[in-house]
Each structure stands twice: as C-alpha cells, then as structure tokens.
Design a protein around this motif. Sequence first.
Motif, mmCIF file in Angstrom:
data_model
loop_
_atom_site.group_PDB
_atom_site.id
_atom_site.type_symbol
_atom_site.label_atom_id
_atom_site.label_comp_id
_atom_site.label_asym_id
_atom_site.label_seq_id
_atom_site.Cartn_x
_atom_site.Cartn_y
_atom_site.Cartn_z
ATOM 1 N N LEU A 67 75.572 -13.361 53.822
ATOM 2 C CA LEU A 67 75.397 -14.579 53.030
ATOM 3 C C LEU A 67 74.427 -14.353 51.869
ATOM 4 N N ARG A 68 73.417 -13.548 52.094
ATOM 5 C CA ARG A 68 72.479 -13.250 50.989
ATOM 6 C C ARG A 68 73.185 -12.467 49.882
ATOM 7 N N GLU A 69 74.044 -11.516 50.288
ATOM 8 C CA GLU A 69 74.668 -10.624 49.310
ATOM 9 C C GLU A 69 75.882 -11.260 48.631
ATOM 10 N N ALA A 108 66.343 -18.709 57.961
ATOM 11 C CA ALA A 108 66.314 -17.632 56.971
ATOM 12 C C ALA A 108 66.043 -18.153 55.564
ATOM 13 N N GLY A 109 66.059 -19.475 55.401
ATOM 14 C CA GLY A 109 65.803 -20.058 54.094
ATOM 15 C C GLY A 109 66.852 -19.711 53.062
ATOM 16 N N PRO A 117 71.655 -11.123 62.202
ATOM 17 C CA PRO A 117 71.151 -10.451 60.990
ATOM 18 C C PRO A 117 72.277 -10.046 60.032
ATOM 19 N N GLN A 118 73.432 -9.603 60.568
ATOM 20 C CA GLN A 118 74.557 -9.243 59.714
ATOM 21 C C GLN A 118 75.104 -10.476 58.979
ATOM 22 N N VAL A 119 75.185 -11.610 59.696
ATOM 23 C CA VAL A 119 75.674 -12.847 59.084
ATOM 24 C C VAL A 119 74.762 -13.255 57.933
ATOM 25 N N ILE A 125 75.721 -13.897 70.336
ATOM 26 C CA ILE A 125 75.763 -14.060 68.885
ATOM 27 C C ILE A 125 74.466 -13.595 68.229
ATOM 28 N N ASP A 126 73.369 -13.605 69.007
ATOM 29 C CA ASP A 126 72.066 -13.253 68.440
ATOM 30 C C ASP A 126 72.071 -11.840 67.867
ATOM 31 N N ALA A 127 72.883 -10.951 68.468
ATOM 32 C CA ALA A 127 72.884 -9.551 68.022
ATOM 33 C C ALA A 127 73.464 -9.389 66.624
#
Length: 804
Positions: free
Chosen positions: A18-20, A45-46, A12-14, A7-9
């Motif tokens: 969520l940010r976008e 990620a805050g 960043p996409q997740v 899942i670590d890979a």
Amino acid sequence: MSFSLPIDAVLPQVIAALREQGRVVLEAPPGAGKTTRVPLAMRDAGLTTGTILMLEPRRLAARAAAERMAATLGEKPGETVGYRVRGASAVSKKTRIEVVTEGILTRMLQSAPDLPGVGAVIFDEFHERTLNADLGLALCLEVAGALRDDLMLVAMSATLDAGPVAKLMNAPIVTSEGRSFPVQTRWLDRPLGKVRFENAVADLTLKALQEAPGSALVFLPGEGEIRRVEALLKPQLPEDCVLSPLFGAMDFKAQRAAIAPAPKGRKVVLATSIAETSLTIDGITIVVDAGRARRAVFDPGSGMSRLITERVTRAEATQRAGRAGRIEPGVAYRMWTKGEDGALAAYPPAEIEAGDLTGLALELALWGAEADALSFVTPPHEGRLAEAQSVLRMLDALDRNGRITEHGRGLAALPLHPRLAHMVAKGGPRAPQLAALLAERDPLRGAGVDLTLRMDVISGKRKDPNAHAPTVARIRQEAKRLARGQASRGQNSLGVLAALAYPDRIGLRRKGEAPRYVLSGGKGAVVPDNDPLAAMRLIVATDLDGDPREARIRQAAILTEAELRHGFSTQILWEDVCEWSRREGRVLTRSQERFGALVLNDRNWTDAPSDDVARAMLDGVRQTGLLPSPAARRFLARARLMGPEFPDFSDVHLMDTLEDWLLPHLIGVRSTADWKAYDILPALKARLDWDATRHLDTVAPSHFETPLGRRVTIDYAGAQPAISLRLQELFGVTRHPKVAGVPVQITLLSPAQRPVQVTTDLPGFWQTSYADVRKDMRGRYPRHPWPEDPTQADPTLRAKPRGT
C-alpha cells in the motif's frame, strides 16, 4: 492485539504494498483474521489521514466486524471503529474505520465522486462478487485514475480467483498461508441415493455431534430447509444442545443471538450462506455442509428472477469448512463423497453474470458512463444490460437516448429496486408499505394470491395466525423508513400501485382458458384454479416463479379496466393486425385496441391490404412447408441436378427466401386449405430468366422425345432420371439417352404396358437380353413386330392387322 492470527505474518507485506502502489489484493483462508486485522493495521501504520472504509456484503457481518475491532481497542462501536448499515449506524467524529454494506459506497460515490474524507476502501469478501461490489470497485478505479490518485484500494477474500482482480487493479497479490487451526474434512462413504434431503442432513448432524466435540454450524440453502431440519433435530438432540436458526430474513436481535456463545453446553446453528463469511460464531468446531446453495437467476426474456438450488462450488465448500477452525481445531462434514467433490464447479457465478441488471443500469446512467468505459472484473452482458435499460425507459428513468431523467435520479436515491422506487415516487401514501412488502419474503405463505390479504395484515386491519410475525414487523419498520420525505398524493388501489412497478406484468385473462393470463410484456402466467383471483379479468402479477413457458403467479393485485385506461391512456392504442393464426390455420385481419401484448378490444379488419395478407401467409407457409404439386416436384428435381452456378432450389434456401420468390405470387391465399390447393410451380419458374430456363431445358429437360416424336415425361424423383415406354418405340435407337450427363433409367414395356426390362444401357440390352425377351414376347404378342436386329428396325406403336 493479545493473540496471534495467521494474517499477522503478512501484514507487513500488505502495508508495504500500500505504501508503494496504493493497492493490494489479499488472499487469506477462512479464519486467518483479515477482516479485523487489516483495517487496524492500516490505521496503526498511518497510511492515510482519511477514513478507512471497509465494505461487507451483509449487515450482520458489517456490525459484527465493527464490534470485534472496537472490542480489540477496548471501545464501543462508534468511536475509533464504527459501522453504517441500512436502518442502523454507529459513527462519530472520532471514527477512523467505518464498516459499511456495499450499497452505501455506491451512494457515497454517486453523491461525491471524489470521496472526500475517505483515504482507503477495502472490499472484504470480494469473492462473493455482488453487483454492488463489482460496481463499487469499477467506480473506485475510475475515481482513483481521474480524481484521487491517493485513494488506496484493497480487495480481500478467502476463495478469490485473484489473478484477474489483481490485473484489473494493477496490484500485487499477498497470500496468507494456513488457517488459525487445522480442519479435518470427512466425506460420505457412498452417495446419498434416494434419502430425503432434510433427513440426511439431520442424520449427519447427529453423527457429527456424537463423533466430535464442540458446537456445530450446519449449512443449508434456505429458511424452509432450516425449519424442516430444525423440526427433525429437536426431539433427538441431547439436552445440553441449543438449536439456533440463522438466515437473512431474521431480525437483527435473533441473528445476534445465533452467533453468540451458548450459555451452557453446546449449540447447533442451522444457517444459510449468511454464515460463510466474516462471522466468527463462538464455540463452533464442527461444520456440517449439506452441499447446496440457493441463488437468484434472472431471466431477461421474461423479466423475472427465480431462486434455484444447486450444488455448492469448491470455493464455497472451502469457505464453509473454514468456519470450523476459527477458534480451535475442527471437523468439516460434507454431505457428498470424495469422488463427487471433484465434479464441483470451481467458483459460483458472479451476480453480474446471473442477476437482475436493472439497478446496475440505473447506477451507470447516474454516473454518466457506458459499461464498457469502466473496468469491471466481469463486464455485464450487452443484451441483458439493454433489457435492463428498456425497463428503465418504461419507468421513465431514462430518456430515449439512454440518459438519466430527473425522475431517474430520484429513483436512484431510494434504497429499492428501480421498479419499487418508481412506485414509491409516484404512488402515494400506500406505496411505501407495498414496496416494503414486495421487497421482503412473503409473510403469508400459502394464503392465496391476493396482495390485499398481506396488506391488511401489515396495516393491522386483520389478524392472521399464520402470518410470520418477524417478517410483518420488518415490513412495517421498513415502510415507515421509506415513507419519510415522500410526498403524499391521492390514495391509489393496490392494483394501480402494482401496475406502476410492473407495467409489463399486467395480466389479461385468456378467453376460455381460465385461470390463464397473458401478461402485457408478452409472457404467459397462470393463477391456481381454486384461488379467488382466478375469476378476475385484469390483475397485476408482482411475484412469479420465473418458469419460462408459463410462470405461476404467487402474488397479484386486482386491476380494473378503468384504472388501466386512466393510468396508461397514452400507451393504449388501436392497431391493425394482420397475422397468421396457428390455431385457426388462417390469416387473421383484426383491428385491436392494445396495451402491450394485451388485446382490450378486437374487431374485424375488412379492408386489409392484400400485400399484408400475403406477408402474414408466409408464416403459414413456414408452419406447413412448401407442399409442391407433382409438376412442381419434377421441376425442383430437375433444378437440383444443375451445377453450383445455377440458382439454389434446395428446401432450406427456398424457405429462407420466401419473401423474395413466393410473396409476389401469394395474392388470394390466406388459409391452410388455400395453400394446399395452390400450385407453386409458376412462382418457382419465375425465379429463372430466359437463359436459365433454356439451359435447364437443355441439360435437364422435362420430357424425352421418342423417335416417333412423342413426349414422355421424365421422372426425376428417384436416384436417377427415369422414363417408361413401349420397347418397340425405341427400335433403331443405338445411343442411350442421358440427362445432365446421367444415363436415363428406361423401363421397357410390353404391348400390354407391363415392364419387361429396366436398363441404363440400351445398346447393351439390344446385344444381350433382347434375344430372350424377343423369344418370350413373340409368342405372347404375335401381332407386334419383334425383329431379329432391333437396331435396324423402324420404331413403331402399331400392330399387324388381324389375319396377317
């Protein structure tokens, strides 16, 4: 995080999604690490200053996930990561990630729809599609759209059909490829055949332990199968193997022991579907999948749920196999052939499709929304939702307009099915104990039907060596929790308490048919012949097997008539009943004192209106059919020869429209015997006006008029209209008679009324066959005329005088 997971890979996409967009659907195979990695990555990620709420379908999985995340941070549960489940919690002011069971989110939303302090909601293992998860997502989507555009939503699953969920959420899909470690799948060489299920599981488990290293996780449908396989394996397992059952009804300590690593040697965990998701059982590298799953299926017609055992789906099999690859490469043994694998269904049905919707209907009423106003992945079935709302009205949780009552609000606050919540709210000090008992598995299986036996064990009045001690302990603990804050009222009998929860399952013993009962909701049920409760006139059935024809009662309480009349006085009414009795073959007119479908008193209704009797008799007609007289059959045959513009006289149409044409003519008919003697011809003729009758008589007349003026009945029963008459009576007829454009079949008779010829072409007969007939008949009947040219002779029925 000291070690890498698949899942670590994609984390960043997740985080980027969520940010976008504030939403994402995450597909990750079993063992990828989504449950423990995603919440921590969101915190790191805050993304939000609020609490990250993660939902789990089971208490054991919720606690296990919280403990693993806390251990990752070097903390104990209740600090950065905490949990809340029924009966236990570990949270504090420091808690930023909270793992909860799905029902807790519903309560949070109902009490504060804007979810204050919550920044994100994660629906883990969403593929299980529980009612609470579907409802929780629907409510969160509405909250995010109307109150909280900053609320982040994540749906995660290993085997989810992600497309519909992503479309509903308007969210991107992120997919994590690959497991932590590869899992080899091994199928049977040939189908099982007639081998006993538990023996086959035990044999396959022993084979797996011989062929592969590590501990084994064996998937079975329920506790009963687990106990039977356990008994078969115990004497055959190697000494270094420890057997550990794992199912939902176990207490939490026993569950924790099952998922803990074996102190030495190997472990064999016999588990239900509780082990399919969100659990890492240390040391497991072997999965044995027996290929069966147990599901609750609700029958809205009977108001009963029943457990069925059926084949696993491909999604479930994939989820189970993934348990073997959580910590190192593993092997999954499937108790079916590779050929049978292709016949498995893709996904299990969502609970909203097969489960009891009463709780959902109550939550929707409390939320103040119709189901079609919310965004459900699978909308609830309208008919089944209406049935659930009917139950809630019966419990006074909804008013006549479907709005929630104050009583209904109180029921929604209790962690119980609305039926049991109603009983606790209304029933007094014994109600919590009975509610806890009815919500649990039976602690005295096989002990008889009477609920008193169980309640005496729960209350400590009696001891039973066959009682399941862990279940008894759970029931006592839950009863104490339910009793907190409940008003103490007068003492009620078990029958009264059970009737509060199940007013539609009050059973009245049928006369002469012991031990069969009719339930107040209209269904039939039966008590085992040798059970003491089989002699009781009134009972309340609290547990039935759900058979749609005649359910078997597994648990019930005795109810007296005085208790029934006191508790349901406003619902016990006298009714005049006029109905067809299939058994007696006649219309019964009775005055009955009724509670639902139960008849408490019955007497003759002597002055029943004739219209009511006639209407009830229609059911007898539908049972026996039309039974037309010969004259009526001839009329129907004539009418059916007419064109499409003529009234429909088909049997199907006549049966469908009995109220229109037969009902006004049924006065005085009230039994099968009366009906058999009744002639429907006048009622059939009454369907036609004067013009239609004249048209029928012209096109398809009932009689053929001979040249002598004699009327011969036309038989319409065969393939074409037919008449029979003396040959001499047709002398001089040179055109063949027709009816409705169809030639009439004429049977020509001798003077002795015996057939001599059948024809549909009379002119042709005169020209051809008549000569041979004349030659034969002249010798037999010399006193009757046999002219050489019958077309020029006069018709006659006379014979020559003797001696001439």
